[in-house]
Design an enzyme around this catalytic site. Structure first.
Site, PDB file in Angstrom:
ATOM      1  N   VAL A   1       7.708   1.023  -4.183  1.00  0.00           N
ATOM      2  CA  VAL A   1       7.046   0.225  -3.185  1.00  0.00           C
ATOM      3  C   VAL A   1       6.235  -0.875  -3.518  1.00  0.00           C
ATOM      4  O   VAL A   1       5.563  -0.783  -4.644  1.00  0.00           O
ATOM      5  CB  VAL A   1       5.754   1.225  -2.131  1.00  0.00           C
ATOM      6  CG1 VAL A   1       5.184   0.661  -1.219  1.00  0.00           C
ATOM      7  CG2 VAL A   1       6.860   2.426  -1.631  1.00  0.00           C
TER       8      VAL A   1
ATOM      9  N   MET B   1       3.589  -4.025  -3.068  1.00  0.00           N
ATOM     10  CA  MET B   1       2.123  -4.177  -2.190  1.00  0.00           C
ATOM     11  C   MET B   1       1.654  -5.477  -2.683  1.00  0.00           C
ATOM     12  O   MET B   1       1.616  -5.739  -3.968  1.00  0.00           O
ATOM     13  CB  MET B   1       1.201  -3.043  -2.638  1.00  0.00           C
ATOM     14  CG  MET B   1      -0.247  -2.993  -2.175  1.00  0.00           C
ATOM     15  SD  MET B   1      -1.188  -1.871  -3.014  1.00  0.00           S
ATOM     16  CE  MET B   1      -1.665  -2.655  -4.672  1.00  0.00           C
TER      17      MET B   1
ATOM     18  N   LEU C   1      -3.322  -8.953  -3.607  1.00  0.00           N
ATOM     19  CA  LEU C   1      -4.681  -9.307  -3.056  1.00  0.00           C
ATOM     20  C   LEU C   1      -4.784  -8.556  -1.519  1.00  0.00           C
ATOM     21  O   LEU C   1      -4.029  -8.777  -0.696  1.00  0.00           O
ATOM     22  CB  LEU C   1      -4.957 -10.635  -2.910  1.00  0.00           C
ATOM     23  CG  LEU C   1      -6.271 -11.204  -2.522  1.00  0.00           C
ATOM     24  CD1 LEU C   1      -7.320 -10.810  -3.995  1.00  0.00           C
ATOM     25  CD2 LEU C   1      -6.246 -12.974  -2.513  1.00  0.00           C
TER      26      LEU C   1
ATOM     27  N   GLY D   1     -10.759  -6.381   2.295  1.00  0.00           N
ATOM     28  CA  GLY D   1     -11.340  -5.157   2.489  1.00  0.00           C
ATOM     29  C   GLY D   1     -12.392  -4.971   3.678  1.00  0.00           C
ATOM     30  O   GLY D   1     -12.952  -6.357   3.627  1.00  0.00           O
TER      31      GLY D   1
ATOM     32  N   ASP E   1      -7.406  -3.132   3.568  1.00  0.00           N
ATOM     33  CA  ASP E   1      -8.085  -1.967   2.896  1.00  0.00           C
ATOM     34  C   ASP E   1      -9.171  -1.559   3.820  1.00  0.00           C
ATOM     35  O   ASP E   1     -10.115  -2.304   3.947  1.00  0.00           O
ATOM     36  CB  ASP E   1      -8.431  -2.315   1.608  1.00  0.00           C
ATOM     37  CG  ASP E   1      -8.992  -0.825   1.103  1.00  0.00           C
ATOM     38  OD1 ASP E   1      -8.441   0.223   0.783  1.00  0.00           O
ATOM     39  OD2 ASP E   1     -10.217  -0.827   0.906  1.00  0.00           O
TER      40      ASP E   1
ATOM     41  N   TYR F   1     -15.561   4.501   6.656  1.00  0.00           N
ATOM     42  CA  TYR F   1     -15.935   3.022   7.248  1.00  0.00           C
ATOM     43  C   TYR F   1     -16.237   3.002   8.796  1.00  0.00           C
ATOM     44  O   TYR F   1     -16.835   2.296   9.138  1.00  0.00           O
ATOM     45  CB  TYR F   1     -14.969   1.913   6.706  1.00  0.00           C
ATOM     46  CG  TYR F   1     -14.720   1.846   5.223  1.00  0.00           C
ATOM     47  CD1 TYR F   1     -15.538   2.536   4.386  1.00  0.00           C
ATOM     48  CD2 TYR F   1     -13.727   0.726   4.995  1.00  0.00           C
ATOM     49  CE1 TYR F   1     -15.332   2.293   3.055  1.00  0.00           C
ATOM     50  CE2 TYR F   1     -13.611   0.889   3.557  1.00  0.00           C
ATOM     51  CZ  TYR F   1     -14.355   1.400   2.523  1.00  0.00           C
ATOM     52  OH  TYR F   1     -13.955   1.324   1.319  1.00  0.00           O
TER      53      TYR F   1
ATOM     54  N   LYS G   1      -8.370   5.706   3.394  1.00  0.00           N
ATOM     55  CA  LYS G   1      -8.567   6.694   2.578  1.00  0.00           C
ATOM     56  C   LYS G   1      -9.158   7.989   3.427  1.00  0.00           C
ATOM     57  O   LYS G   1      -9.952   7.810   4.381  1.00  0.00           O
ATOM     58  CB  LYS G   1      -9.783   6.146   1.688  1.00  0.00           C
ATOM     59  CG  LYS G   1      -9.744   4.758   1.050  1.00  0.00           C
ATOM     60  CD  LYS G   1     -10.986   4.327   0.337  1.00  0.00           C
ATOM     61  CE  LYS G   1     -10.889   3.000  -0.251  1.00  0.00           C
ATOM     62  NZ  LYS G   1     -10.746   1.895   1.243  1.00  0.00           N
TER      63      LYS G   1
ATOM     64  N   HIS H   1     -10.460   9.284  -1.217  1.00  0.00           N
ATOM     65  CA  HIS H   1     -11.729   8.315  -1.528  1.00  0.00           C
ATOM     66  C   HIS H   1     -12.854   8.586  -2.532  1.00  0.00           C
ATOM     67  O   HIS H   1     -13.345   7.968  -3.274  1.00  0.00           O
ATOM     68  CB  HIS H   1     -12.741   8.389  -0.179  1.00  0.00           C
ATOM     69  CG  HIS H   1     -13.333   7.106   0.116  1.00  0.00           C
ATOM     70  ND1 HIS H   1     -13.569   6.705   1.341  1.00  0.00           N
ATOM     71  CD2 HIS H   1     -14.200   6.120  -0.798  1.00  0.00           C
ATOM     72  CE1 HIS H   1     -14.542   5.521   1.240  1.00  0.00           C
ATOM     73  NE2 HIS H   1     -14.719   5.202   0.065  1.00  0.00           N
TER      74      HIS H   1
END
Length: 295
Positions: free
Chosen positions: A13, A15, A18, A21, A46, A51, A76, A109
């Protein structure tokens, strides 16, 4: 995806190297921050269940005007949702909040050292989600060598990524080397060292470091840009964060220069060996567990 350079994960895959977040970005600021990031050129976002802003990430991506297939979404599973069935449900919660059927990269996480069997069960659920096509790649975050070693003893899929604290003041080279040996990509959170100056008063700011400053000046770039370039040239993925559109765009503008070998080595020498984030051994359900809301 975009003009962003791509890394190929251990399962093939691709990705974007950069990412953007949203750690500690309040939900009401997340939409505009992600929209600014996508506008600046980021195609890798991300987030994390813990969060509390997955929904806003999904909304921002959906209304960005960029095809979903062109945005790499990483999130996560929090420790409170570890366990086989619990982690499968954790995926459902995240996917619904993000508004997607498939997550590009789903990672654990933290390790739970004192209850590692729950960590193993959670990772087994990720393997099931991968086999079922619900995620494109799986990995971990904040896993130390001993945690990776224990996981690899039973895993049928090698993690694609280990997202860890890495910046010039805390390089974790042995951990990165172990990952490289096993085909696990190191992904840097707090890549410009933000954790060192907003959480730990004993550190000076990487942004004020004279060595980094001189290197940045030599290229007509900012210290943050020089640090991000350091990560990329050493083969890491990096996940900078900001809520300011100008800074978001600045952090993306790192593909038109290269550090010399001497400059990379000079930044390497800044490592203090001092962690800014929590000690992995301190992560327990009693200390850090909290329920992740339903979608």
């Amino acid at each position: 995806m975009s003009s962003t350079p791509l890394l190929t994960l251990n399962n093939g895959v691709e990705m974007p190297v950069l990412g953007f977040g949203v750690f500690q970005t309040p939900p009401d600021e997340t939409r505009s921050a992600v929209e600014a990031a996508v506008s600046a050129g980021y195609r890798h976002i991300d987030t994390a269940a813990a969060y509390g802003n997955e929904r806003q990430v999904g909304e921002a991506v959906a209304r960005s005007g960029v095809d979903r297939s062109d945005v790499f979404i990483e999130t996560k599973i929090w420790i409170s949702d570890y366990g086989y069935e619990q982690t499968l449900h954790g995926f459902d919660k995240s996917a619904r909040k993000l508004g997607v059927d498939q997550i590009d990269l789903l990672i654990l996480h933290q390790a739970l050292p004192s209850e590692f069997d729950k960590t193993r069960q959670a990772y087994r659920a990720l393997e099931t989600l991968l086999a079922d096509g619900k995620v494109r790649a799986i990995g971990v975050s904040n896993f130390m060598v001993e945690h990776l070693t224990a996981l690899l003893d039973t895993a049928t899929v090698v993690p694609a990524v280990n997202q860890i604290e890495v910046h010039p003041y805390f390089a974790q080279r042995e951990l990165e080397a172990f990952g490289t040996e096993h085909g696990i990509l190191t992904q840097a959170w707090s890549p410009i060292g933000g954790i060192t100056f907003y959480r730990d008063g004993n550190h000076t700011s990487t942004l004020q470091d004279p060595v980094i400053g001189e290197i940045a000046k030599a290229h007509g770039k900012t210290p943050a840009q020089a640090m991000l370039r350091w990560h990329l040239q050493q083969g890491r993925s990096a996940i900078p964060k900001s809520t300011k559109p100008a800074r978001i765009a600045e952090n993306f503008d790192i593909f038109d220069f290269a550090l010399t070998g001497e400059q990379l080595a000079a930044i390497d020498r800044l490592d203090t060996g001092r962690r800014g984030g929590p000690e992995p051994a301190d992560i327990t359900l009693a200390n850090f567990g909290r329920p992740i809301p339903e979608a």
